[in-house]
Design a protein around this motif. Structure first.
Motif, short mmCIF file in Angstrom:
data_model
loop_
_atom_site.label_atom_id
_atom_site.label_comp_id
_atom_site.label_asym_id
_atom_site.label_seq_id
_atom_site.Cartn_x
_atom_site.Cartn_y
_atom_site.Cartn_z
N SER A 37 0.82 -1.22 0.00
CA SER A 37 0.00 0.00 0.00
C SER A 37 0.85 1.27 0.00
O SER A 37 0.35 2.35 -0.30
CB SER A 37 -0.93 0.00 1.22
N LEU A 38 2.14 1.14 0.32
CA LEU A 38 3.00 2.31 0.42
C LEU A 38 3.71 2.65 -0.89
O LEU A 38 4.03 3.80 -1.13
CB LEU A 38 4.07 2.09 1.50
N VAL A 39 3.96 1.65 -1.72
CA VAL A 39 4.83 1.86 -2.88
C VAL A 39 4.06 2.42 -4.06
O VAL A 39 2.87 2.17 -4.23
CB VAL A 39 5.54 0.56 -3.29
N SER A 40 4.78 3.18 -4.90
CA SER A 40 4.22 3.70 -6.15
C SER A 40 5.22 3.54 -7.29
O SER A 40 5.12 4.19 -8.31
CB SER A 40 3.83 5.17 -5.99
N GLU A 41 6.22 2.69 -7.07
CA GLU A 41 7.22 2.39 -8.09
C GLU A 41 7.88 1.06 -7.73
O GLU A 41 7.70 0.55 -6.63
CB GLU A 41 8.27 3.50 -8.16
N ARG A 42 8.65 0.51 -8.66
CA ARG A 42 9.37 -0.74 -8.39
C ARG A 42 10.47 -0.47 -7.35
O ARG A 42 11.27 0.45 -7.52
CB ARG A 42 9.98 -1.28 -9.68
N VAL A 43 10.52 -1.28 -6.30
CA VAL A 43 11.48 -1.05 -5.21
C VAL A 43 12.13 -2.37 -4.79
O VAL A 43 11.51 -3.44 -4.87
CB VAL A 43 10.81 -0.39 -3.99
N TRP A 44 13.37 -2.26 -4.35
CA TRP A 44 14.08 -3.43 -3.82
C TRP A 44 13.56 -3.78 -2.43
O TRP A 44 13.24 -2.90 -1.64
CB TRP A 44 15.58 -3.16 -3.72
N ILE A 45 13.48 -5.09 -2.16
CA ILE A 45 13.25 -5.58 -0.80
C ILE A 45 14.44 -6.45 -0.41
O ILE A 45 15.30 -6.77 -1.24
CB ILE A 45 11.92 -6.36 -0.69
N GLY A 46 14.51 -6.85 0.85
CA GLY A 46 15.72 -7.52 1.35
C GLY A 46 15.77 -9.01 1.09
O GLY A 46 16.08 -9.78 2.02
N LEU A 47 15.49 -9.42 -0.12
CA LEU A 47 15.47 -10.84 -0.46
C LEU A 47 16.28 -11.09 -1.74
O LEU A 47 16.18 -10.32 -2.70
CB LEU A 47 14.02 -11.30 -0.68
N SER A 48 17.09 -12.20 -1.75
CA SER A 48 17.88 -12.55 -2.94
C SER A 48 18.31 -14.02 -2.86
O SER A 48 18.28 -14.64 -1.79
CB SER A 48 19.11 -11.65 -3.06
N ASP A 49 18.74 -14.54 -4.02
CA ASP A 49 19.37 -15.87 -4.06
C ASP A 49 20.74 -15.77 -4.72
O ASP A 49 21.17 -16.67 -5.42
CB ASP A 49 18.48 -16.89 -4.77
N SER A 50 21.40 -14.64 -4.48
CA SER A 50 22.70 -14.39 -5.11
C SER A 50 23.78 -15.33 -4.58
O SER A 50 24.74 -15.63 -5.29
CB SER A 50 23.11 -12.93 -4.90
N GLU A 51 23.65 -15.80 -3.35
CA GLU A 51 24.66 -16.71 -2.79
C GLU A 51 24.47 -18.13 -3.30
O GLU A 51 25.45 -18.86 -3.53
CB GLU A 51 24.60 -16.67 -1.25
N ASN A 52 23.24 -18.54 -3.43
CA ASN A 52 22.94 -19.91 -3.85
C ASN A 52 21.69 -19.89 -4.71
O ASN A 52 20.60 -19.67 -4.20
CB ASN A 52 22.74 -20.81 -2.62
N GLU A 53 21.85 -20.07 -6.02
CA GLU A 53 20.75 -19.98 -6.96
C GLU A 53 19.59 -20.89 -6.53
O GLU A 53 19.78 -22.08 -6.27
CB GLU A 53 21.22 -20.35 -8.36
#
Length: 235
Positions: free
Chosen positions: A156-172
């Motif tokens: 409900s807060l966002v009005s554009e594409r934004v990063w969140i604290g999630l990734s699989d960069s260490e292990n696909e």
């Protein structure tokens, strides 16, 4: 009396008559000269008095102009002082009001810190890793979304594409939050994550509400980590 005596008497009378006439004429000339000199002195005195009167008049005019100018200057100075006093009073009032607001905001901030996390949006677009560093520099980190309630709130807060604290960069294929916890519940957009071109390891929250299939609980998308965009920090 002989002829010679008579002649002498006549000559004497003529001489006396001539002398008397000359004396009388000389007296009239002296009188005229005195009157002329008196008239000239009168003219000089009159002119002198006239000049003095003109000078006095000029002096009086200049004095009045000076007095009026000084009076106007004093009035202007008084008005300026009054305006400055009003400005000072207004600034003092505004400062007091701002200090009150500051204390209120500080109290609200402290209250929020006690009640739960604080969220704030980045002011610039950065890569995923730089976005995380941006949050860390401010005593926070990229947001962790681990409940449905929190997902709805962040969406409900966002009005554009934004990063969140999630990734699989260490292990696909193994999604981890920035606190190193493993993802348990995801809110993925349709057909996501797809690791397009094999280089999409960081997660964004998509705000495109009109896109078919989008909903507050279906808005995550994997994306290339170096791409610059804003992020949501959580403290």
């Amino acid at each position: 009396m002989d002829l010679e005596d008579i002649y002498q008497n006549v000559e004497c009378r003529d001489i006396e008559s001539t002398t008397g006439a000359q004396t009388q004429s000389h007296g009239r000339d002296e009188e005229k000269d005195l009157k002329h000199r008196g008239s000239r002195r009168f003219v000089v005195i009159s002119v002198g008095l006239g000049v003095i009167c003109v000078l006095l008049l000029v002096f009086i005019i200049l004095l009045n102009i000076t007095i009026i100018a000084e009076r106007d200057m004093i009035k202007s100075y008084k008005n300026t002082v009054e305006e400055l006093n009003r400005t000072i009073n207004s600034l003092q009032y505004n400062n007091t009001d701002l200090m009150t607001q500051k204390h209120q905001l500080q109290n609200n901030f402290n209250s929020l810190n006690k009640k739960g996390p604080v969220y704030f949006f980045m002011s610039t677009e950065l890569s995923w890793s730089d976005s995380r560093q941006y949050c860390k520099d401010r005593g926070a980190d990229l947001v962790i979304i681990n409940t449905e309630e929190k997902q709805r709130f962040i969406s409900s807060l966002v009005s554009e594409r934004v990063w969140i604290g999630l990734s699989d960069s260490e292990n696909e294929g193994v999604m981890k939050w920035v606190d190193n916890s493993t993802l348990k519940q995801g809110f993925w957009f349709k057909d996501q994550p797809n690791n397009y071109n094999g280089n999409q390891d960081c997660i964004e929250l998509n705000y495109e509400r009109e896109k078919p299939g989008w909903s507050p609980l279906n808005s995550w998308n994997d994306f290339s980590c170096p791409v610059k965009k804003k992020g949501i920090c959580e403290k």
